[in-house]
Design a protein around this motif. Structure first.
Motif, PDB file in Angstrom:
ATOM      1  N   PRO A  42      -5.010   7.067  -2.182  1.00 36.76           N
ATOM      2  CA  PRO A  42      -3.706   6.602  -1.689  1.00 36.76           C
ATOM      3  C   PRO A  42      -3.848   5.276  -0.953  1.00 36.76           C
ATOM      4  CG  PRO A  42      -4.493   8.534  -0.470  1.00 36.76           C
ATOM      5  CD  PRO A  42      -5.377   8.375  -1.642  1.00 36.76           C
ATOM      6  N   GLY A  43      -2.892   4.397  -1.199  1.00 34.04           N
ATOM      7  CA  GLY A  43      -2.943   3.055  -0.622  1.00 34.04           C
ATOM      8  C   GLY A  43      -3.453   2.025  -1.605  1.00 34.04           C
ATOM      9  N   THR A  44      -4.092   2.482  -2.683  1.00 38.96           N
ATOM     10  CA  THR A  44      -4.628   1.543  -3.669  1.00 38.96           C
ATOM     11  C   THR A  44      -3.976   1.703  -5.039  1.00 38.96           C
ATOM     12  OG1 THR A  44      -6.416   2.996  -4.465  1.00 38.96           O
ATOM     13  CG2 THR A  44      -6.872   1.653  -2.511  1.00 38.96           C
ATOM     14  N   SER A  45      -2.995   2.575  -5.163  1.00 33.44           N
ATOM     15  CA  SER A  45      -2.361   2.803  -6.453  1.00 33.44           C
ATOM     16  C   SER A  45      -1.470   1.632  -6.841  1.00 33.44           C
ATOM     17  CB  SER A  45      -1.518   4.082  -6.410  1.00 33.44           C
ATOM     18  OG  SER A  45      -0.813   4.247  -7.625  1.00 33.44           O
ATOM     19  N   ARG A  46      -1.577   1.201  -8.077  1.00 30.09           N
ATOM     20  CA  ARG A  46      -0.674   0.173  -8.592  1.00 30.09           C
ATOM     21  C   ARG A  46       0.760   0.698  -8.645  1.00 30.09           C
ATOM     22  NH1 ARG A  46      -3.241  -4.082 -11.504  1.00 30.09           N
ATOM     23  NH2 ARG A  46      -1.309  -4.313 -12.687  1.00 30.09           N
ATOM     24  N   HIS A  47       0.914   2.005  -8.703  1.00 33.80           N
ATOM     25  CA  HIS A  47       2.257   2.597  -8.720  1.00 33.80           C
ATOM     26  C   HIS A  47       2.998   2.365  -7.403  1.00 33.80           C
ATOM     27  CE1 HIS A  47       2.537   4.835 -12.550  1.00 33.80           C
ATOM     28  NE2 HIS A  47       1.221   4.970 -12.456  1.00 33.80           N
ATOM     29  N   HIS A  48       2.290   1.974  -6.355  1.00 37.32           N
ATOM     30  CA  HIS A  48       2.951   1.658  -5.085  1.00 37.32           C
ATOM     31  C   HIS A  48       3.866   0.441  -5.212  1.00 37.32           C
ATOM     32  CE1 HIS A  48       0.603   4.650  -3.161  1.00 37.32           C
ATOM     33  NE2 HIS A  48      -0.450   3.936  -2.838  1.00 37.32           N
ATOM     34  N   TRP A  49       3.639  -0.387  -6.227  1.00 45.39           N
ATOM     35  CA  TRP A  49       4.361  -1.667  -6.348  1.00 45.39           C
ATOM     36  C   TRP A  49       5.683  -1.560  -7.103  1.00 45.39           C
ATOM     37  CZ3 TRP A  49      -0.586  -4.237  -8.746  1.00 45.39           C
ATOM     38  CH2 TRP A  49      -1.635  -4.170  -7.808  1.00 45.39           C
ATOM     39  N   GLY A  50       5.924  -0.416  -7.743  1.00 40.55           N
ATOM     40  CA  GLY A  50       7.152  -0.286  -8.531  1.00 40.55           C
ATOM     41  C   GLY A  50       7.106  -1.066  -9.826  1.00 40.55           C
ATOM     42  N   THR A  51       5.906  -1.414 -10.263  1.00 40.92           N
ATOM     43  CA  THR A  51       5.736  -2.211 -11.477  1.00 40.92           C
ATOM     44  C   THR A  51       5.083  -1.429 -12.611  1.00 40.92           C
ATOM     45  OG1 THR A  51       3.570  -2.980 -10.686  1.00 40.92           O
ATOM     46  CG2 THR A  51       5.481  -4.357 -10.163  1.00 40.92           C
ATOM     47  N   GLU A  52       4.641  -0.210 -12.321  1.00 42.06           N
ATOM     48  CA  GLU A  52       3.860   0.567 -13.287  1.00 42.06           C
ATOM     49  C   GLU A  52       4.687   1.693 -13.903  1.00 42.06           C
ATOM     50  OE1 GLU A  52       0.449  -0.802 -13.354  1.00 42.06           O
ATOM     51  OE2 GLU A  52       1.756  -2.123 -12.196  1.00 42.06           O
ATOM     52  N   ILE A  53       4.439   1.944 -15.182  1.00 47.38           N
ATOM     53  CA  ILE A  53       5.128   3.040 -15.858  1.00 47.38           C
ATOM     54  C   ILE A  53       4.138   3.858 -16.681  1.00 47.38           C
ATOM     55  CG2 ILE A  53       7.416   1.975 -15.940  1.00 47.38           C
ATOM     56  CD1 ILE A  53       6.803   1.067 -18.808  1.00 47.38           C
ATOM     57  N   ASP A  54       4.258   5.173 -16.600  1.00 50.31           N
ATOM     58  CA  ASP A  54       3.550   6.093 -17.480  1.00 50.31           C
ATOM     59  C   ASP A  54       4.592   6.611 -18.460  1.00 50.31           C
ATOM     60  OD1 ASP A  54       1.257   5.749 -15.987  1.00 50.31           O
ATOM     61  OD2 ASP A  54       1.546   7.568 -14.808  1.00 50.31           O
ATOM     62  N   ILE A  55       4.359   6.422 -19.767  1.00 50.38           N
ATOM     63  CA  ILE A  55       5.422   6.679 -20.738  1.00 50.38           C
ATOM     64  C   ILE A  55       5.036   7.650 -21.850  1.00 50.38           C
ATOM     65  CG2 ILE A  55       6.495   4.437 -20.329  1.00 50.38           C
ATOM     66  CD1 ILE A  55       5.163   3.507 -22.988  1.00 50.38           C
ATOM     67  N   ILE A  56       6.074   8.252 -22.442  1.00 46.93           N
ATOM     68  CA  ILE A  56       5.938   9.079 -23.640  1.00 46.93           C
ATOM     69  C   ILE A  56       7.109   8.735 -24.563  1.00 46.93           C
ATOM     70  CG2 ILE A  56       4.762  10.976 -22.464  1.00 46.93           C
ATOM     71  CD1 ILE A  56       7.479  12.498 -22.562  1.00 46.93           C
ATOM     72  N   ASP A  57       7.092   9.294 -25.767  1.00 47.02           N
ATOM     73  CA  ASP A  57       8.204   9.149 -26.703  1.00 47.02           C
ATOM     74  C   ASP A  57       9.035  10.420 -26.630  1.00 47.02           C
ATOM     75  OD1 ASP A  57       9.967   8.826 -28.773  1.00 47.02           O
ATOM     76  OD2 ASP A  57       8.462   8.353 -30.296  1.00 47.02           O
ATOM     77  N   THR A  67       0.817  -1.218   0.000  1.00 47.72           N
ATOM     78  CA  THR A  67       0.000   0.000   0.000  1.00 47.72           C
ATOM     79  C   THR A  67       0.854   1.274   0.000  1.00 47.72           C
ATOM     80  OG1 THR A  67      -0.187  -0.139   2.422  1.00 47.72           O
ATOM     81  CG2 THR A  67      -1.963  -1.111   1.115  1.00 47.72           C
ATOM     82  N   GLY A  68       2.122   1.133  -0.361  1.00 48.49           N
ATOM     83  CA  GLY A  68       2.980   2.301  -0.528  1.00 48.49           C
ATOM     84  C   GLY A  68       3.596   2.846   0.736  1.00 48.49           C
ATOM     85  N   ARG A  69       3.504   2.089   1.845  1.00 49.03           N
ATOM     86  CA  ARG A  69       3.994   2.618   3.125  1.00 49.03           C
ATOM     87  C   ARG A  69       5.183   1.838   3.683  1.00 49.03           C
ATOM     88  NH1 ARG A  69      -1.963   4.164   5.568  1.00 49.03           N
ATOM     89  NH2 ARG A  69      -2.802   2.601   4.177  1.00 49.03           N
ATOM     90  N   GLY A  70       5.738   0.972   2.867  1.00 49.45           N
ATOM     91  CA  GLY A  70       6.859   0.166   3.346  1.00 49.45           C
ATOM     92  C   GLY A  70       8.035   0.270   2.401  1.00 49.45           C
ATOM     93  N   SER A  72       6.457   8.542 -14.877  1.00 45.05           N
ATOM     94  CA  SER A  72       6.117   8.164 -13.496  1.00 45.05           C
ATOM     95  C   SER A  72       6.299   6.669 -13.315  1.00 45.05           C
ATOM     96  CB  SER A  72       4.667   8.560 -13.192  1.00 45.05           C
ATOM     97  OG  SER A  72       4.345   8.260 -11.845  1.00 45.05           O
ATOM     98  N   GLY A  73       6.978   6.298 -12.245  1.00 40.81           N
ATOM     99  CA  GLY A  73       7.166   4.898 -11.902  1.00 40.81           C
ATOM    100  C   GLY A  73       6.612   4.641 -10.513  1.00 40.81           C
TER     101      GLY A  73
END
Length: 236
Positions: free
Chosen positions: A110-125, A30-33, A70-71
């Motif tokens: 907050p606490g439910t974002s998939r970005h908390h896991w370090g597995t998500e990327i928001d990308i551009i070129d 949940t992004g707190r550890g 964003s990661g």
């Protein structure tokens, strides 16, 4: 070792199983550890980081420079995003209920974002001229500045383990279409399964954020079922 574990172990060492077990604590989930993260400005889970570098290298050969905007995001970062948007929309004269609905078009509690896991990327070129607004759908469709990036990702991203999360599907509810948001499935798949076991309503009810008094049980239940659960079927 029981039969089920033996089978999983066999598949893992033979390379037939590609999904690692999520060993995150509930706080980390949940992004707190603390998590082991790689990267400088943008951080990711080590496996996701290595996979991204391979994908980035392959894309460069085709003239595309993938840049992560964003990661990993901590609980605190997501809370700041939420509170900032709440203040903005409230200042524009929206009612608290409408503010909540507006925020969750693209942003998580907050606490439910998939970005908390370090597995998500928001990308551009990064090889094309940057528009004023990066992450909007029109940039990724035909004629948009990131059209080539999106086409390349459609054809290649899953080879490297990255899957679009919020697909363009008329039947899907929850967050709006995000053609820029990809998830590293070999890790996020098991994180998603693990977060389903948490007492989500208790966790959400205990949030200390702007608009807290308007987070009704009905709202939270709908949020979890639609925003959290209704994602690309390939990721669940």
């Amino acid at each position: 070792m029981n039969c089920r574990n033996y089978i999983f172990y066999f598949l893992l060492i033979t390379g037939l199983c590609t999904y690692a077990q999520c060993d995150y604590s509930n706080l980390a989930l949940t992004g707190r550890g603390d998590l082991e993260l790689f990267g400088t400005k943008v951080k990711l889970h080590p496996d996701a980081y290595k996979a991204f570098l391979k994908m980035e290298e392959a894309a460069l050969k085709d003239g595309i420079s993938i840049k992560i905007l964003s990661g990993y995001r901590s609980f605190s970062t997501q809370k700041n995003i939420w509170n900032r948007k709440y203040k903005k929309y409230t200042a524009e004269g929206m009612s608290p209920e409408k503010v909540l609905d507006k925020i969750i078009e693209f942003s998580t509690l907050p606490g439910t974002s998939r970005h908390h896991w370090g597995t998500e990327i928001d990308i551009i070129d990064n090889s094309v001229k940057t528009p004023t607004n990066y992450l909007v759908e029109k940039n990724f469709i035909k004629g948009g500045c990131y059209e080539k990036l999106k086409k390349w990702m459609d054809e290649n991203s899953e080879k490297f383990g990255f899957y679009l999360v919020y697909t363009k599907n008329g039947y899907r509810k929850g967050f709006k279409y995000e053609p820029w948001h990809y998830s590293y499935k070999p890790i996020s798949y098991s994180c998603f399964k693990k977060i389903l076991k948490l007492d989500s309503l208790y966790m959400l009810n205990s949030l200390d954020i702007k608009g807290r008094d308007y987070l009704t049980t009905e709202f939270l239940s709908k949020y979890f079922n639609e925003q959290v659960l209704d994602i690309n079927p390939k990721l669940k």
